[in-house]
Design a protein around this motif. Sequence first.
Motif, PDB file in Angstrom:
ATOM      1  N   ASP A 107       2.898  -5.504 -10.078  1.00 12.63           N
ATOM      2  CA  ASP A 107       4.073  -4.716  -9.679  1.00 12.63           C
ATOM      3  C   ASP A 107       4.643  -3.928 -10.859  1.00 12.63           C
ATOM      4  N   ILE A 188       9.671  -1.681  -4.212  1.00 16.67           N
ATOM      5  CA  ILE A 188       8.487  -2.547  -4.083  1.00 16.67           C
ATOM      6  C   ILE A 188       8.850  -3.797  -3.281  1.00 16.67           C
ATOM      7  N   CYS A 196       7.837 -10.726  -1.861  1.00 14.42           N
ATOM      8  CA  CYS A 196       8.820 -10.547  -2.944  1.00 14.42           C
ATOM      9  C   CYS A 196      10.207 -11.063  -2.558  1.00 14.42           C
TER      10      CYS A 196
END
Length: 229
Positions: A107, A188, A196
């Motif tokens: 990421d 993201i 996440c």
Amino acid sequence: MLDTVSAKTPARFITFEGGEGVGKSTQVKRLLGALEQRGISAVRTREPGGTPKAEAVRAFILQGRSESWGPGGEAVLFAAARLDHVNQLIGPSLDAGRWVVSDRFHDSTRAYQGLTGGVDDKLIRGLETLALNGRQPDLTIILDMDPEVAFRRVEERELEGALQQTGDRFEKEDLVWHKRLRDAFLEIASNNAQRCVVIPAGQSEDSLEQEIWDTLTRRFPELQDGPAA
Ligand code: TYD
């Protein structure tokens, strides 16, 4: 109980992400301690780095030697280092039943070189396919903080001598850039909501540690203390 945890659960791959000065390294260390206390064998690692070859790439990039190659060239370097890291350390550790906790992973390339650096998403995805070799983090903790607060914290720690004044070049970017970076990590997270979790990092180290542990036990219920089977 300890043997029960390791017998019931596959080894997990956890990554920590976020901007500069949000306290990732401290929390990675604390999480390793918490896992070990429960008898879970875990490996602490970082990116760029984690293996001798990837650490050599790390030194090359962070000394600014690849700066003139631009974000695209650097994305390739980060991916090459990651390929070695995945194949030599992360994959074999997970296969051997050891948890892996990494301070940054793919990421960061998405956020720094992709969303903030302007490298085309297709290229970023292609490099991920190459470097991750089928591995994906089971959970990514994104530590989120207003960059102005993070900056003040870094400055204070440097003044206290708790942090070496490396001045590596990714930390020299200006505040607007860091705000874009923060938004990149949040984007993201919202695009990968299964994997996440965003955690506000402005709280005390102890309460942050607790929130991270609570997040882990929700995600991996086998971690919760319980009667031995
Ligand atoms: P480091 O000193 O480890 O910073 P931090 O403590 O913030 O993690 O330096 C790593 C730097 O490299 C950091 O500025 C983020 C950057 N980076 C990328 O730009 N792309 C990547 O793929 C990775 C893994 C790191």
